[in-house]
Design a protein around this motif. Structure first.
Motif, PDB file in Angstrom:
ATOM      1  N   LYS A  50      36.577  35.825  40.211  1.00 29.66           N
ATOM      2  CA  LYS A  50      35.782  36.817  40.930  1.00 29.66           C
ATOM      3  C   LYS A  50      36.697  37.757  41.703  1.00 29.66           C
ATOM      4  CE  LYS A  50      32.050  33.534  41.524  1.00 29.66           C
ATOM      5  NZ  LYS A  50      31.300  32.744  42.498  1.00 29.66           N
ATOM      6  N   ARG A  51      36.228  39.003  41.934  1.00 26.17           N
ATOM      7  CA  ARG A  51      37.036  40.019  42.619  1.00 26.17           C
ATOM      8  C   ARG A  51      37.485  39.567  43.995  1.00 26.17           C
ATOM      9  NH1 ARG A  51      32.987  43.549  40.693  1.00 26.17           N
ATOM     10  NH2 ARG A  51      32.005  43.387  42.721  1.00 26.17           N
ATOM     11  N   GLU A  52      36.535  39.074  44.800  1.00 21.07           N
ATOM     12  CA  GLU A  52      36.906  38.699  46.162  1.00 21.07           C
ATOM     13  C   GLU A  52      37.840  37.497  46.186  1.00 21.07           C
ATOM     14  OE1 GLU A  52      32.824  36.945  45.319  1.00 21.07           O
ATOM     15  OE2 GLU A  52      33.711  38.910  45.108  1.00 21.07           O
ATOM     16  N   THR A  53      37.677  36.578  45.240  1.00 19.92           N
ATOM     17  CA  THR A  53      38.574  35.426  45.152  1.00 19.92           C
ATOM     18  C   THR A  53      39.967  35.866  44.734  1.00 19.92           C
ATOM     19  OG1 THR A  53      36.706  34.040  44.544  1.00 19.92           O
ATOM     20  CG2 THR A  53      38.891  33.161  44.108  1.00 19.92           C
ATOM     21  N   SER A  54      40.016  36.796  43.810  1.00 24.91           N
ATOM     22  CA  SER A  54      41.303  37.321  43.360  1.00 24.91           C
ATOM     23  C   SER A  54      42.036  38.021  44.502  1.00 24.91           C
ATOM     24  CB  SER A  54      41.069  38.283  42.203  1.00 24.91           C
ATOM     25  OG  SER A  54      42.274  38.838  41.770  1.00 24.91           O
ATOM     26  N   ALA A  55      41.312  38.827  45.278  1.00 30.20           N
ATOM     27  CA  ALA A  55      41.928  39.522  46.414  1.00 30.20           C
ATOM     28  C   ALA A  55      42.413  38.521  47.458  1.00 30.20           C
ATOM     29  CB  ALA A  55      40.928  40.495  47.035  1.00 30.20           C
ATOM     30  N   ARG A  56      41.595  37.531  47.751  1.00 31.20           N
ATOM     31  CA  ARG A  56      41.981  36.514  48.737  1.00 31.20           C
ATOM     32  C   ARG A  56      43.234  35.763  48.274  1.00 31.20           C
ATOM     33  NH1 ARG A  56      37.725  33.774  52.087  1.00 31.20           N
ATOM     34  NH2 ARG A  56      36.673  35.462  51.062  1.00 31.20           N
ATOM     35  N   PHE A  57      43.281  35.414  46.995  1.00 34.41           N
ATOM     36  CA  PHE A  57      44.432  34.731  46.421  1.00 34.41           C
ATOM     37  C   PHE A  57      45.684  35.597  46.525  1.00 34.41           C
ATOM     38  CE2 PHE A  57      46.973  33.466  42.650  1.00 34.41           C
ATOM     39  CZ  PHE A  57      47.258  32.166  43.045  1.00 34.41           C
ATOM     40  N   SER A 114      44.676  43.955  63.607  1.00 33.50           N
ATOM     41  CA  SER A 114      44.308  45.043  62.692  1.00 33.50           C
ATOM     42  C   SER A 114      44.437  44.612  61.233  1.00 33.50           C
ATOM     43  CB  SER A 114      45.137  46.297  62.972  1.00 33.50           C
ATOM     44  OG  SER A 114      46.500  46.058  62.739  1.00 33.50           O
ATOM     45  N   ALA A 115      45.431  43.796  60.906  1.00 36.69           N
ATOM     46  CA  ALA A 115      45.566  43.298  59.536  1.00 36.69           C
ATOM     47  C   ALA A 115      44.394  42.389  59.178  1.00 36.69           C
ATOM     48  CB  ALA A 115      46.886  42.546  59.371  1.00 36.69           C
ATOM     49  N   PHE A 116      44.009  41.520  60.098  1.00 39.05           N
ATOM     50  CA  PHE A 116      42.865  40.637  59.855  1.00 39.05           C
ATOM     51  C   PHE A 116      41.602  41.455  59.611  1.00 39.05           C
ATOM     52  CE2 PHE A 116      39.094  38.515  61.469  1.00 39.05           C
ATOM     53  CZ  PHE A 116      39.065  37.390  60.661  1.00 39.05           C
ATOM     54  N   LEU A 117      41.361  42.471  60.443  1.00 39.64           N
ATOM     55  CA  LEU A 117      40.166  43.296  60.282  1.00 39.64           C
ATOM     56  C   LEU A 117      40.193  44.082  58.973  1.00 39.64           C
ATOM     57  CD1 LEU A 117      39.681  44.591  63.936  1.00 39.64           C
ATOM     58  CD2 LEU A 117      38.320  42.872  62.713  1.00 39.64           C
ATOM     59  N   ALA A 118      41.353  44.582  58.584  1.00 42.28           N
ATOM     60  CA  ALA A 118      41.460  45.318  57.328  1.00 42.28           C
ATOM     61  C   ALA A 118      41.196  44.414  56.131  1.00 42.28           C
ATOM     62  CB  ALA A 118      42.846  45.960  57.217  1.00 42.28           C
ATOM     63  N   ILE A 119      41.763  43.213  56.138  1.00 46.68           N
ATOM     64  CA  ILE A 119      41.548  42.271  55.038  1.00 46.68           C
ATOM     65  C   ILE A 119      40.096  41.806  55.012  1.00 46.68           C
ATOM     66  CG2 ILE A 119      42.143  39.965  54.180  1.00 46.68           C
ATOM     67  CD1 ILE A 119      45.004  40.543  55.235  1.00 46.68           C
ATOM     68  N   TRP A 120      39.540  41.520  56.174  1.00 47.93           N
ATOM     69  CA  TRP A 120      38.137  41.116  56.262  1.00 47.93           C
ATOM     70  C   TRP A 120      37.232  42.213  55.697  1.00 47.93           C
ATOM     71  CZ3 TRP A 120      34.056  43.177  59.127  1.00 47.93           C
ATOM     72  CH2 TRP A 120      32.901  42.401  59.163  1.00 47.93           C
ATOM     73  N   GLY A 121      37.486  43.460  56.097  1.00 46.18           N
ATOM     74  CA  GLY A 121      36.686  44.570  55.599  1.00 46.18           C
ATOM     75  C   GLY A 121      36.819  44.747  54.089  1.00 46.18           C
ATOM     76  N   LEU A 122      38.033  44.619  53.579  1.00 49.85           N
ATOM     77  CA  LEU A 122      38.243  44.755  52.134  1.00 49.85           C
ATOM     78  C   LEU A 122      37.521  43.653  51.366  1.00 49.85           C
ATOM     79  CD1 LEU A 122      39.595  46.138  49.723  1.00 49.85           C
ATOM     80  CD2 LEU A 122      41.555  44.637  50.090  1.00 49.85           C
ATOM     81  N   LEU A 179      34.616  44.156  48.588  1.00 53.09           N
ATOM     82  CA  LEU A 179      34.741  43.657  47.217  1.00 53.09           C
ATOM     83  C   LEU A 179      33.614  42.712  46.816  1.00 53.09           C
ATOM     84  CD1 LEU A 179      38.580  43.070  46.961  1.00 53.09           C
ATOM     85  CD2 LEU A 179      37.230  44.873  45.878  1.00 53.09           C
ATOM     86  N   GLU A 180      32.918  42.135  47.787  1.00 57.38           N
ATOM     87  CA  GLU A 180      31.781  41.281  47.465  1.00 57.38           C
ATOM     88  C   GLU A 180      30.653  42.070  46.803  1.00 57.38           C
ATOM     89  OE1 GLU A 180      30.546  39.344  51.028  1.00 57.38           O
ATOM     90  OE2 GLU A 180      32.230  37.954  51.019  1.00 57.38           O
ATOM     91  N   LYS A 181      30.510  43.346  47.156  1.00 57.24           N
ATOM     92  CA  LYS A 181      29.376  44.130  46.679  1.00 57.24           C
ATOM     93  C   LYS A 181      29.763  45.319  45.804  1.00 57.24           C
ATOM     94  CE  LYS A 181      26.325  43.123  50.587  1.00 57.24           C
ATOM     95  NZ  LYS A 181      26.610  41.796  50.718  1.00 57.24           N
ATOM     96  N   HIS A 182      31.026  45.702  45.790  1.00 56.14           N
ATOM     97  CA  HIS A 182      31.457  46.889  45.060  1.00 56.14           C
ATOM     98  C   HIS A 182      32.593  46.559  44.096  1.00 56.14           C
ATOM     99  CE1 HIS A 182      29.740  48.312  48.903  1.00 56.14           C
ATOM    100  NE2 HIS A 182      29.225  49.267  48.151  1.00 56.14           N
ATOM    101  N   PHE A 213      39.527  52.343  43.867  1.00 53.17           N
ATOM    102  CA  PHE A 213      40.964  52.172  44.038  1.00 53.17           C
ATOM    103  C   PHE A 213      41.733  52.645  42.806  1.00 53.17           C
ATOM    104  CE2 PHE A 213      38.987  48.883  46.727  1.00 53.17           C
ATOM    105  CZ  PHE A 213      39.404  49.374  47.958  1.00 53.17           C
ATOM    106  N   ILE A 214      41.123  52.510  41.640  1.00 48.29           N
ATOM    107  CA  ILE A 214      41.744  53.008  40.412  1.00 48.29           C
ATOM    108  C   ILE A 214      41.847  54.524  40.469  1.00 48.29           C
ATOM    109  CG2 ILE A 214      41.447  53.236  37.914  1.00 48.29           C
ATOM    110  CD1 ILE A 214      40.088  50.440  38.027  1.00 48.29           C
ATOM    111  N   PHE A 215      40.767  55.185  40.861  1.00 48.57           N
ATOM    112  CA  PHE A 215      40.796  56.649  40.990  1.00 48.57           C
ATOM    113  C   PHE A 215      41.802  57.099  42.051  1.00 48.57           C
ATOM    114  CE2 PHE A 215      36.293  56.535  39.286  1.00 48.57           C
ATOM    115  CZ  PHE A 215      36.677  56.971  38.027  1.00 48.57           C
ATOM    116  N   TYR A 216      41.851  56.365  43.157  1.00 48.46           N
ATOM    117  CA  TYR A 216      42.800  56.695  44.220  1.00 48.46           C
ATOM    118  C   TYR A 216      44.238  56.612  43.713  1.00 48.46           C
ATOM    119  CZ  TYR A 216      45.975  55.551  48.023  1.00 48.46           C
ATOM    120  OH  TYR A 216      47.062  55.482  48.843  1.00 48.46           O
ATOM    121  N   ARG A 217      44.557  55.553  42.990  1.00 44.59           N
ATOM    122  CA  ARG A 217      45.925  55.390  42.477  1.00 44.59           C
ATOM    123  C   ARG A 217      46.273  56.457  41.453  1.00 44.59           C
ATOM    124  NH1 ARG A 217      46.790  49.331  40.901  1.00 44.59           N
ATOM    125  NH2 ARG A 217      48.821  50.196  40.346  1.00 44.59           N
ATOM    126  N   LEU A 218      45.330  56.803  40.602  1.00 39.16           N
ATOM    127  CA  LEU A 218      45.583  57.873  39.635  1.00 39.16           C
ATOM    128  C   LEU A 218      45.815  59.204  40.338  1.00 39.16           C
ATOM    129  CD1 LEU A 218      43.023  57.005  36.817  1.00 39.16           C
ATOM    130  CD2 LEU A 218      45.513  56.945  36.656  1.00 39.16           C
TER     131      LEU A 218
END
Length: 109
Positions: free
Chosen positions: A17-24, A67-75, A79-82, A87-92
């Motif tokens: 799952k996306r959120e699990t992958s990000a957490r990992f 601030s790092a905790f809040l940023a990771i929590w927000g991300l 990712l749970e719903k979106h 991020f792909i468009f941003y990187r391109l």
């Protein structure tokens, strides 16, 4: 009978799952961050940092951690719903901008 083991970290297709992958991914980075911090603390200890310097370091460490905790929590909540499509468009877009900026001479290496 399925050859894949059922796990709470994977969906029905066996993909993480996306959120699990990000957490990992964040957890994988922790040892490097901790070791880099330890090296810096050792360097500052040898340099003889003053009490005011240690206080400044402590305040910076606490504010950066919050601030790092809040940023990771927000991300992770995002990712749970979106999807990660934004991020792909941003990187391109950033890649195209950087190539143009270097070619136009706005940025130098």
């Amino acid at each position: 009978m399925s050859t894949q083991t059922r796990s709470p970290w994977r969906d029905q297709s066996g993909i993480m799952k996306r959120e699990t992958s990000a957490r990992f991914s964040f957890l994988l980075g922790l040892p490097a961050v901790i070791l880099a911090g330890a090296v810096e603390l050792h360097t500052l200890t040898k340099a003889g940092l003053s009490a005011a310097g240690w206080l400044t370091l402590l305040v910076g460490l606490i504010s950066a951690s919050i601030s790092a905790f809040l940023a990771i929590w927000g991300l992770l909540r995002y990712l749970e719903k979106h999807s990660t499509l934004i991020f792909i468009f941003y990187r391109l877009a950033m890649g195209v901008f950087l190539i143009v900026a270097v070619m136009a001479g706005w940025l130098q290496n």
